[in-house]
Design a protein around this motif. Structure first.
Motif, PDB file in Angstrom:
ATOM      1  N   ALA A  42       0.829  -1.203   0.000  1.00 25.34           N
ATOM      2  CA  ALA A  42       0.000   0.000   0.000  1.00 25.34           C
ATOM      3  C   ALA A  42       0.868   1.259   0.000  1.00 25.34           C
ATOM      4  O   ALA A  42       0.555   2.236  -0.697  1.00 25.34           O
ATOM      5  CB  ALA A  42      -0.924  -0.003   1.221  1.00 25.34           C
ATOM      6  N   LEU A  43       1.959   1.228   0.756  1.00 27.46           N
ATOM      7  CA  LEU A  43       2.900   2.342   0.725  1.00 27.46           C
ATOM      8  C   LEU A  43       3.482   2.508  -0.671  1.00 27.46           C
ATOM      9  O   LEU A  43       3.664   3.635  -1.151  1.00 27.46           O
ATOM     10  CB  LEU A  43       4.017   2.123   1.752  1.00 27.46           C
ATOM     11  N   GLY A  44       3.750   1.399  -1.347  1.00 31.57           N
ATOM     12  CA  GLY A  44       4.243   1.459  -2.716  1.00 31.57           C
ATOM     13  C   GLY A  44       3.240   2.079  -3.668  1.00 31.57           C
ATOM     14  O   GLY A  44       3.609   2.866  -4.550  1.00 31.57           O
ATOM     15  N   LEU A  45       1.960   1.740  -3.503  1.00 39.95           N
ATOM     16  CA  LEU A  45       0.933   2.363  -4.345  1.00 39.95           C
ATOM     17  C   LEU A  45       0.852   3.867  -4.100  1.00 39.95           C
ATOM     18  O   LEU A  45       0.744   4.658  -5.041  1.00 39.95           O
ATOM     19  CB  LEU A  45      -0.430   1.713  -4.085  1.00 39.95           C
ATOM     20  N   LEU A  46       0.905   4.251  -2.840  1.00 38.67           N
ATOM     21  CA  LEU A  46       0.869   5.682  -2.526  1.00 38.67           C
ATOM     22  C   LEU A  46       2.106   6.403  -3.038  1.00 38.67           C
ATOM     23  O   LEU A  46       2.013   7.510  -3.575  1.00 38.67           O
ATOM     24  CB  LEU A  46       0.740   5.887  -1.017  1.00 38.67           C
ATOM     25  N   ALA A  47       3.265   5.778  -2.886  1.00 38.90           N
ATOM     26  CA  ALA A  47       4.504   6.388  -3.370  1.00 38.90           C
ATOM     27  C   ALA A  47       4.480   6.499  -4.885  1.00 38.90           C
ATOM     28  O   ALA A  47       4.944   7.498  -5.453  1.00 38.90           O
ATOM     29  CB  ALA A  47       5.707   5.569  -2.922  1.00 38.90           C
ATOM     30  N   GLY A  48       3.935   5.491  -5.548  1.00 36.95           N
ATOM     31  CA  GLY A  48       3.839   5.549  -7.000  1.00 36.95           C
ATOM     32  C   GLY A  48       2.880   6.618  -7.478  1.00 36.95           C
ATOM     33  O   GLY A  48       3.077   7.216  -8.536  1.00 36.95           O
ATOM     34  N   PHE A  50       1.958   9.523  -5.685  1.00 32.35           N
ATOM     35  CA  PHE A  50       2.186  10.896  -5.230  1.00 32.35           C
ATOM     36  C   PHE A  50       3.651  11.305  -5.123  1.00 32.35           C
ATOM     37  O   PHE A  50       3.940  12.383  -4.623  1.00 32.35           O
ATOM     38  CB  PHE A  50       1.516  11.106  -3.870  1.00 32.35           C
ATOM     39  N   SER A  51       4.568  10.485  -5.568  1.00 31.52           N
ATOM     40  CA  SER A  51       5.989  10.779  -5.405  1.00 31.52           C
ATOM     41  C   SER A  51       6.500  11.699  -6.506  1.00 31.52           C
ATOM     42  O   SER A  51       5.911  11.819  -7.568  1.00 31.52           O
ATOM     43  CB  SER A  51       6.781   9.480  -5.427  1.00 31.52           C
ATOM     44  N   GLU A  52       7.620  12.335  -6.225  1.00 30.91           N
ATOM     45  CA  GLU A  52       8.296  13.173  -7.205  1.00 30.91           C
ATOM     46  C   GLU A  52       9.415  12.408  -7.903  1.00 30.91           C
ATOM     47  O   GLU A  52      10.265  13.003  -8.555  1.00 30.91           O
ATOM     48  CB  GLU A  52       8.899  14.397  -6.497  1.00 30.91           C
ATOM     49  N   ALA A  53       9.433  11.076  -7.779  1.00 28.86           N
ATOM     50  CA  ALA A  53      10.484  10.248  -8.373  1.00 28.86           C
ATOM     51  C   ALA A  53      10.297  10.173  -9.884  1.00 28.86           C
ATOM     52  O   ALA A  53       9.317  10.696 -10.440  1.00 28.86           O
ATOM     53  CB  ALA A  53      10.441   8.851  -7.769  1.00 28.86           C
ATOM     54  N   SER A  54      11.228   9.503 -10.551  1.00 30.21           N
ATOM     55  CA  SER A  54      11.139   9.367 -12.012  1.00 30.21           C
ATOM     56  C   SER A  54       9.906   8.558 -12.386  1.00 30.21           C
ATOM     57  O   SER A  54       9.404   7.748 -11.601  1.00 30.21           O
ATOM     58  CB  SER A  54      12.398   8.684 -12.543  1.00 30.21           C
ATOM     59  N   ASP A  55       9.439   8.792 -13.598  1.00 29.82           N
ATOM     60  CA  ASP A  55       8.223   8.112 -14.051  1.00 29.82           C
ATOM     61  C   ASP A  55       8.399   6.598 -14.089  1.00 29.82           C
ATOM     62  O   ASP A  55       7.471   5.855 -13.769  1.00 29.82           O
ATOM     63  CB  ASP A  55       7.813   8.623 -15.432  1.00 29.82           C
ATOM     64  N   ALA A  56       9.577   6.136 -14.505  1.00 27.12           N
ATOM     65  CA  ALA A  56       9.819   4.690 -14.587  1.00 27.12           C
ATOM     66  C   ALA A  56       9.745   4.045 -13.203  1.00 27.12           C
ATOM     67  O   ALA A  56       9.128   2.985 -13.035  1.00 27.12           O
ATOM     68  CB  ALA A  56      11.171   4.425 -15.224  1.00 27.12           C
ATOM     69  N   VAL A 103      11.990   4.582  -4.742  1.00 26.67           N
ATOM     70  CA  VAL A 103      11.101   5.715  -5.001  1.00 26.67           C
ATOM     71  C   VAL A 103      11.203   6.746  -3.883  1.00 26.67           C
ATOM     72  O   VAL A 103      11.245   7.959  -4.140  1.00 26.67           O
ATOM     73  CB  VAL A 103       9.645   5.234  -5.192  1.00 26.67           C
ATOM     74  N   LEU A 104      11.263   6.283  -2.645  1.00 30.32           N
ATOM     75  CA  LEU A 104      11.376   7.239  -1.537  1.00 30.32           C
ATOM     76  C   LEU A 104      12.723   7.959  -1.552  1.00 30.32           C
ATOM     77  O   LEU A 104      12.781   9.148  -1.237  1.00 30.32           O
ATOM     78  CB  LEU A 104      11.160   6.521  -0.204  1.00 30.32           C
ATOM     79  N   ALA A 105      13.781   7.277  -1.953  1.00 31.15           N
ATOM     80  CA  ALA A 105      15.096   7.930  -2.055  1.00 31.15           C
ATOM     81  C   ALA A 105      15.088   8.965  -3.180  1.00 31.15           C
ATOM     82  O   ALA A 105      15.629  10.072  -3.013  1.00 31.15           O
ATOM     83  CB  ALA A 105      16.182   6.887  -2.290  1.00 31.15           C
ATOM     84  N   GLN A 106      14.487   8.617  -4.308  1.00 33.51           N
ATOM     85  CA  GLN A 106      14.409   9.587  -5.412  1.00 33.51           C
ATOM     86  C   GLN A 106      13.512  10.760  -5.038  1.00 33.51           C
ATOM     87  O   GLN A 106      13.780  11.891  -5.438  1.00 33.51           O
ATOM     88  CB  GLN A 106      13.883   8.912  -6.677  1.00 33.51           C
ATOM     89  N   HIS A 107      12.468  10.514  -4.298  1.00 34.73           N
ATOM     90  CA  HIS A 107      11.571  11.587  -3.868  1.00 34.73           C
ATOM     91  C   HIS A 107      12.301  12.552  -2.943  1.00 34.73           C
ATOM     92  O   HIS A 107      12.132  13.766  -3.039  1.00 34.73           O
ATOM     93  CB  HIS A 107      10.344  11.008  -3.172  1.00 34.73           C
TER      94      HIS A 107
END
Length: 110
Positions: A42-48, A50-56, A103-107
């Motif tokens: 679920a955290l992964g879905l939220l990070a995907g 709302f995150s500012e990480a790369s699209d990939a 994703v969290l590191a890129q964010h």
């Protein structure tokens, strides 16, 4: 070849207390791990979403997390055997956790 029991009602009435305690302990541990995996997914879905990480990275974590949730739901609802459920738990944790961390590191760097 004896098969592993899927239901506590399948255990023999004369089973030793240690056997029953081991069954209950493993069942509780497995359920806790399922909830942990669902939380990570679920955290992964939220990070995907709302995150500012790369699209990939965002797409990868959202897809893997969604598939992990579907896999765990299928394993539980279809009453897979306990070893197969443990395999599903391990697969979801091994695939989802590094992607969530990425994703969290890129964010954080964005």
């Amino acid at each position: 070849m004896p098969s592993t029991s899927r239901d506590p009602h399948d255990l023999p009435d004369d089973a030793a207390p240690g056997v029953l305690a081991a069954y209950v302990g493993e069942d509780v541990g497995r359920q806790l791990m399922v909830r942990l995996c669902l939380g990570v997914a679920a955290l992964g879905l939220l990070a995907g979403a709302f995150s500012e990480a790369s699209d990939a990275a965002r797409t990868a974590v959202a897809v893997v997390s969604g598939l992990g949730i579907v896999l765990l739901a299928t394993a539980g609802l279809a009453r897979w055997s306990r070893p197969r459920q443990w395999l599903a738990i391990a697969a979801v944790l091994v695939t989802t956790t590094p992607l969530v961390a990425l994703v969290l590191a890129q964010h954080r760097d964005a």
